[in-house]
Design a protein around this motif. Structure first.
Motif, PDB file in Angstrom:
ATOM      1  N   ILE A 111     -32.840  46.706 -22.022  1.00  0.00           N
ATOM      2  CA  ILE A 111     -32.374  45.900 -20.352  1.00  0.00           C
ATOM      3  C   ILE A 111     -30.507  46.703 -20.011  1.00  0.00           C
ATOM      4  CG2 ILE A 111     -31.499  43.895 -19.525  1.00  0.00           C
ATOM      5  CD1 ILE A 111     -33.202  42.292 -21.754  1.00  0.00           C
ATOM      6  N   LEU A 112     -30.253  46.702 -21.053  1.00  0.00           N
ATOM      7  CA  LEU A 112     -28.973  47.835 -20.595  1.00  0.00           C
ATOM      8  C   LEU A 112     -28.600  49.067 -19.933  1.00  0.00           C
ATOM      9  CD1 LEU A 112     -25.913  47.187 -20.667  1.00  0.00           C
ATOM     10  CD2 LEU A 112     -25.696  47.713 -22.828  1.00  0.00           C
ATOM     11  N   ALA A 113     -29.741  49.860 -21.245  1.00  0.00           N
ATOM     12  CA  ALA A 113     -30.125  50.886 -20.790  1.00  0.00           C
ATOM     13  C   ALA A 113     -30.641  50.837 -18.665  1.00  0.00           C
ATOM     14  CB  ALA A 113     -31.339  52.010 -21.239  1.00  0.00           C
ATOM     15  N   LEU A 114     -31.663  49.913 -19.045  1.00  0.00           N
ATOM     16  CA  LEU A 114     -32.142  49.999 -17.285  1.00  0.00           C
ATOM     17  C   LEU A 114     -31.024  50.311 -16.035  1.00  0.00           C
ATOM     18  CD1 LEU A 114     -35.449  47.508 -18.023  1.00  0.00           C
ATOM     19  CD2 LEU A 114     -35.379  49.864 -17.174  1.00  0.00           C
ATOM     20  N   TYR A 115     -30.184  48.214 -16.361  1.00  0.00           N
ATOM     21  CA  TYR A 115     -29.197  48.028 -15.711  1.00  0.00           C
ATOM     22  C   TYR A 115     -27.570  49.653 -15.572  1.00  0.00           C
ATOM     23  CZ  TYR A 115     -24.982  45.150 -13.626  1.00  0.00           C
ATOM     24  OH  TYR A 115     -24.211  44.646 -13.500  1.00  0.00           O
ATOM     25  N   GLU A 118     -29.315  51.769 -12.864  1.00  0.00           N
ATOM     26  CA  GLU A 118     -28.837  51.251 -11.863  1.00  0.00           C
ATOM     27  C   GLU A 118     -30.171  50.469 -11.125  1.00  0.00           C
ATOM     28  OE1 GLU A 118     -27.166  54.126  -9.155  1.00  0.00           O
ATOM     29  OE2 GLU A 118     -25.223  54.076 -10.042  1.00  0.00           O
ATOM     30  N   ARG A 119     -30.921  49.768 -11.759  1.00  0.00           N
ATOM     31  CA  ARG A 119     -32.340  49.076 -12.080  1.00  0.00           C
ATOM     32  C   ARG A 119     -32.415  48.167 -12.646  1.00  0.00           C
ATOM     33  NH1 ARG A 119     -36.018  53.867 -15.454  1.00  0.00           N
ATOM     34  NH2 ARG A 119     -37.762  51.678 -15.220  1.00  0.00           N
ATOM     35  N   THR A 120     -30.937  47.157 -11.682  1.00  0.00           N
ATOM     36  CA  THR A 120     -30.691  45.909 -12.043  1.00  0.00           C
ATOM     37  C   THR A 120     -31.956  45.061 -12.119  1.00  0.00           C
ATOM     38  OG1 THR A 120     -28.718  46.509 -10.807  1.00  0.00           O
ATOM     39  CG2 THR A 120     -29.428  43.800 -11.451  1.00  0.00           C
ATOM     40  N   ALA A 121     -33.066  45.478 -10.810  1.00  0.00           N
ATOM     41  CA  ALA A 121     -34.109  43.946 -10.845  1.00  0.00           C
ATOM     42  C   ALA A 121     -35.237  44.554 -11.959  1.00  0.00           C
ATOM     43  CB  ALA A 121     -34.545  44.376  -9.718  1.00  0.00           C
ATOM     44  N   GLN A 122     -34.962  45.729 -12.719  1.00  0.00           N
ATOM     45  CA  GLN A 122     -36.098  45.911 -13.527  1.00  0.00           C
ATOM     46  C   GLN A 122     -35.940  45.317 -15.039  1.00  0.00           C
ATOM     47  OE1 GLN A 122     -36.663  49.504 -12.732  1.00  0.00           O
ATOM     48  NE2 GLN A 122     -39.090  49.678 -13.061  1.00  0.00           N
ATOM     49  N   SER A 148     -26.751  36.347 -22.802  1.00  0.00           N
ATOM     50  CA  SER A 148     -25.496  36.043 -22.624  1.00  0.00           C
ATOM     51  C   SER A 148     -24.992  37.869 -21.562  1.00  0.00           C
ATOM     52  CB  SER A 148     -24.646  36.553 -23.184  1.00  0.00           C
ATOM     53  OG  SER A 148     -24.984  37.501 -24.103  1.00  0.00           O
ATOM     54  N   LEU A 149     -26.146  38.712 -21.929  1.00  0.00           N
ATOM     55  CA  LEU A 149     -26.618  40.499 -21.097  1.00  0.00           C
ATOM     56  C   LEU A 149     -26.895  40.066 -19.734  1.00  0.00           C
ATOM     57  CD1 LEU A 149     -26.278  43.329 -20.455  1.00  0.00           C
ATOM     58  CD2 LEU A 149     -28.024  43.073 -21.709  1.00  0.00           C
ATOM     59  N   GLY A 156     -22.907  40.935 -11.924  1.00  0.00           N
ATOM     60  CA  GLY A 156     -22.751  41.679 -11.306  1.00  0.00           C
ATOM     61  C   GLY A 156     -21.694  42.612 -12.770  1.00  0.00           C
ATOM     62  N   VAL A 157     -21.614  42.595 -13.506  1.00  0.00           N
ATOM     63  CA  VAL A 157     -20.469  42.535 -14.384  1.00  0.00           C
ATOM     64  C   VAL A 157     -20.764  44.545 -14.870  1.00  0.00           C
ATOM     65  CG1 VAL A 157     -19.326  42.946 -17.056  1.00  0.00           C
ATOM     66  CG2 VAL A 157     -19.517  40.496 -15.547  1.00  0.00           C
ATOM     67  N   ARG A 158     -19.151  45.443 -14.213  1.00  0.00           N
ATOM     68  CA  ARG A 158     -20.019  47.310 -14.368  1.00  0.00           C
ATOM     69  C   ARG A 158     -20.613  47.201 -15.801  1.00  0.00           C
ATOM     70  NH1 ARG A 158     -15.033  50.208 -13.432  1.00  0.00           N
ATOM     71  NH2 ARG A 158     -15.249  50.127 -15.951  1.00  0.00           N
TER      72      ARG A 158
END
Length: 170
Positions: A111-115, A118-122, A148-149, A156-158
């Motif tokens: 999940i973190l790697a996706l974010y 820049e693949r927030t929706a995924q 929490s993630l 929208g935390v960096r």
């Protein structure tokens, strides 16, 4: 009885490398720590103690060693994320999650790697899938780290801040 110098036993070499990597990481030398962990993980081939007739001891020690390897793999993935190797980590994590979808640590890192890619929706979708899978398969709720993630993603935390908090690097 194994009567050989420790340098000739892969598990001793592995643990020495892990300790060396931890020192490098603590000193902020993440690339060096990463390189050392990659070399340590390359020592692993197959199932530990496979083929030995050691009964319950061999089984429990094999399980312990496999768990230790997985912990170090997770640490190496943390270093990937901390070093900005998000796409590489994501590709590896996709396979790890497919092989063990109930492993919350792999799910969280994916999940973190996706974010970070820049693949927030995924990433948000992966949070929901992980939560549903855990409830459907095990009857348990997702752990605090996934919850929490997800909340941080929604706020929208960096990505850099989330990586630093999640992996303990920086």
């Amino acid at each position: 009885m194994l009567n050989v110098p420790p340098v000739h036993v892969d598990v001793h070499s592995f643990e020495q490398a892990v300790a060396e990597s931890e020192r490098a990481s603590a000193a902020g030398r993440l690339a060096e720590a990463h390189r050392i962990l990659c070399a340590a993980l390359d020592l692993w081939h197959g199932t530990p103690l496979d083929g030995l007739d050691g009964g319950v001891f061999a089984l429990s020690e094999s399980a312990r060693l496999q768990e230790r390897r997985q912990m170090i793999l997770e640490r190496r993935l943390d270093l990937d994320l901390a070093m900005g190797r998000h796409a590489e980590a994501l590709a590896e994590l996709a396979g790890l999650v497919a092989a063990d979808p109930l492993h919350q640590g792999f799910q969280r890192r994916r999940i973190l790697a996706l974010y970070c890619c820049e693949r927030t929706a995924q990433a948000l979708s992966a949070c929901r899938v992980a939560r549903r899978l855990l409830v459907d398969e095990l009857g348990i709720e997702a752990g605090e780290q996934i919850d929490s993630l997800e909340l941080a993603l929604l706020r929208g935390v960096r990505a850099e801040q989330l990586v630093a908090e999640a992996v303990g690097c920086g």
